[in-house]
Design a protein around this motif. Structure first.
Motif, short mmCIF file in Angstrom:
data_model
loop_
_atom_site.label_atom_id
_atom_site.label_comp_id
_atom_site.label_asym_id
_atom_site.label_seq_id
_atom_site.Cartn_x
_atom_site.Cartn_y
_atom_site.Cartn_z
N LYS A 87 90.50 -54.13 28.08
CA LYS A 87 91.82 -54.72 28.36
C LYS A 87 91.78 -56.23 28.55
N HIS A 88 90.76 -56.74 29.26
CA HIS A 88 90.75 -58.15 29.65
C HIS A 88 89.64 -58.90 28.91
N PRO A 89 89.98 -59.73 27.93
CA PRO A 89 88.94 -60.45 27.17
C PRO A 89 88.13 -61.38 28.05
N GLY A 90 86.82 -61.43 27.78
CA GLY A 90 85.97 -62.33 28.55
C GLY A 90 84.50 -62.01 28.49
N ALA A 91 84.13 -60.86 27.92
CA ALA A 91 82.72 -60.45 27.87
C ALA A 91 82.10 -60.82 26.52
N VAL A 92 80.81 -61.18 26.55
CA VAL A 92 80.09 -61.39 25.30
C VAL A 92 79.17 -60.21 25.01
N ALA A 93 79.21 -59.20 25.86
CA ALA A 93 78.48 -57.96 25.63
C ALA A 93 79.31 -56.80 26.17
N ALA A 94 79.18 -55.65 25.53
CA ALA A 94 79.98 -54.49 25.92
C ALA A 94 79.37 -53.78 27.13
N PRO A 95 80.22 -53.19 27.99
CA PRO A 95 79.71 -52.28 29.03
C PRO A 95 79.36 -50.96 28.36
N THR A 96 78.11 -50.82 27.96
CA THR A 96 77.74 -49.81 26.94
C THR A 96 77.90 -48.36 27.40
N ALA A 97 77.81 -48.09 28.70
CA ALA A 97 78.02 -46.71 29.15
C ALA A 97 79.42 -46.23 28.80
N GLY A 98 80.38 -47.17 28.78
CA GLY A 98 81.76 -46.82 28.48
C GLY A 98 82.02 -46.56 27.01
N LEU A 99 81.09 -46.94 26.13
CA LEU A 99 81.31 -46.76 24.70
C LEU A 99 81.38 -45.28 24.30
N HIS A 100 80.88 -44.39 25.17
CA HIS A 100 80.83 -42.96 24.84
C HIS A 100 82.15 -42.23 25.10
N PHE A 101 83.08 -42.88 25.77
CA PHE A 101 84.32 -42.20 26.12
C PHE A 101 85.31 -42.23 24.96
N SER A 102 85.83 -41.05 24.62
CA SER A 102 86.86 -40.92 23.59
C SER A 102 88.21 -40.68 24.27
N LYS A 103 89.28 -40.83 23.51
CA LYS A 103 90.62 -40.54 24.05
C LYS A 103 90.71 -39.09 24.49
N GLN A 104 90.12 -38.20 23.70
CA GLN A 104 90.17 -36.77 24.02
C GLN A 104 89.47 -36.46 25.34
N LEU A 105 88.28 -37.05 25.54
CA LEU A 105 87.54 -36.80 26.78
C LEU A 105 88.29 -37.35 27.98
#
Length: 351
Positions: free
Chosen positions: A180-198
């Motif tokens: 939601k809030h731009p400002g990171a130069v790297a992703a919070p990678t644990a969150g990459l696994h979450f889908s809309k369905q989950l």
């Protein structure tokens, strides 16, 4: 375990994920139960089975922005790679940056950015480190217009262990679906696994979702280079924890509900704003907190995290959370079971 040499392990290159899994929630999930030391091998969508009504998952809603740009140096036209690290002043359009090759860039140099009929001009106004500079964008228009130009001119910066150029797949997948809030130069990678369905299934089950923001800096990729961990200095990163999130987390803790940190960035943000009574405070500011063993955690009792590279500060945090011996043993099991490592890799749930 305060020595860097304790966090060196052999990581075969073929286990370092170069691309994301086909579907976000279908990556592998190693589940580790702290009390019983039980280990389970699941897929990420099985995460829902470990949480109940009124448990709280805390996620980092930072958004990765297109921080990597290519510039041409004035007069010579030399190509310069510029990585935007941190916005220092919005009004003056000042940025802390890295440049490569650095030897060609001096104070007073002008840099020109051009792509798809979009252009920006900037001036180097200070040296900060061997590769670091302070850059001022020379743009007289509205702030939002100039930020849109940066998004067009730039590309998502991938970690250096991903041995390829960023492409279209990264625009979507190197970003959480709730960013939601731009400002990171790297992703919070644990969150990459979450889908809309989950996320929808968790909501239906009554699991609560709380958001906080920690803008991850380039320092997340920087390995520790001192043997004595107490001498390592973390880069400062901006954190926002709302009163709503603090209340939701504190209510869950008081009702003996599970509180799960989705990633080590969330854990670091939470531990940076703890009251003397062990509750979470709302917070707006900066943190350079470095967590390594031994450490007593105050807020979250469970953690979702990826498998991290040797000598990384995030590996040390995991060791602080579950113990050094347990961590290194789990990593050996993960290698044996062919789990994928790092940003686009598989995940571990510690409960």
């Amino acid at each position: 375990m305060k020595k860097l040499s304790k966090y060196i392990y052999d990581l075969p290159q073929e286990l370092v994920a170069q691309y994301p899994s086909n579907f976000r929630d279908q990556s592998k999930l190693l589940v580790y139960h702290k009390k019983t030391k039980k280990i389970e091998h699941k897929i990420f969508s099985d995460l829902i089975n470990y949480f109940d009504e009124d448990d709280v998952l805390i996620r980092n809603d930072t958004k990765v922005f297109a921080a990597e740009l290519i510039a041409e140096k004035e007069k010579t036209g030399a190509k310069i790679q510029v990585t935007l690290l941190r916005e220092l002043n919005k009004e003056q359009k000042l940025w802390d940056i890295l440049v490569d090759p650095a030897r060609k860039i001096r104070i007073g140099n002008k840099l020109y950015f051009n792509k798809d009929d979009v252009s920006l001009e900037a001036e180097v106004i200070d040296n900060t480190t061997s590769r670091g500079r302070t850059l001022r964008f020379l743009f007289a228009g509205e702030y939002e217009e100039y930020r849109k130009k940066i998004e067009i001119l730039g590309r998502v910066p991938l970690p250096n262990y991903i041995k390829r150029e960023s492409d279209d797949v990264d625009k979507e997948r190197y970003q959480t679906i709730y960013a939601k809030h731009p400002g990171a130069v790297a992703a919070p990678t644990a969150g990459l696994h979450f889908s809309k369905q989950l996320l929808k299934r968790l909501e239906i089950k009554g699991v609560k979702i709380a958001d906080m923001t920690l803008h991850i800096s380039q320092g997340t990729f920087r390995p520790v280079d001192v043997e004595d961990l107490s001498k390592h200095k973390m880069d400062s990163e901006e954190v926002t924890i709302s009163q709503e999130t603090a209340d939701m987390v504190n209510d869950a803790k008081s009702n003996k509900k599970r509180v799960c940190s989705i990633g080590t960035t969330v854990m670091r943000g939470l531990e940076s704003s703890v009251s003397t009574s062990g509750t979470l405070n709302a917070y707006q500011g900066w943190t350079n907190k470095f967590i390594y063993p031994p450490y007593t955690f105050s807020i979250a009792d469970s953690l979702v995290t990826n498998f991290h590279r040797p000598k990384s500060t995030i590996l040390m945090m995991v060791a602080a959370f579950i113990g050094y011996e347990e961590t290194m043993n789990l990593y050996e099991i993960a290698k044996k079971e062919r789990y994928r490592f790092n940003s686009y890799g598989d995940a571990m749930l510690i409960i």
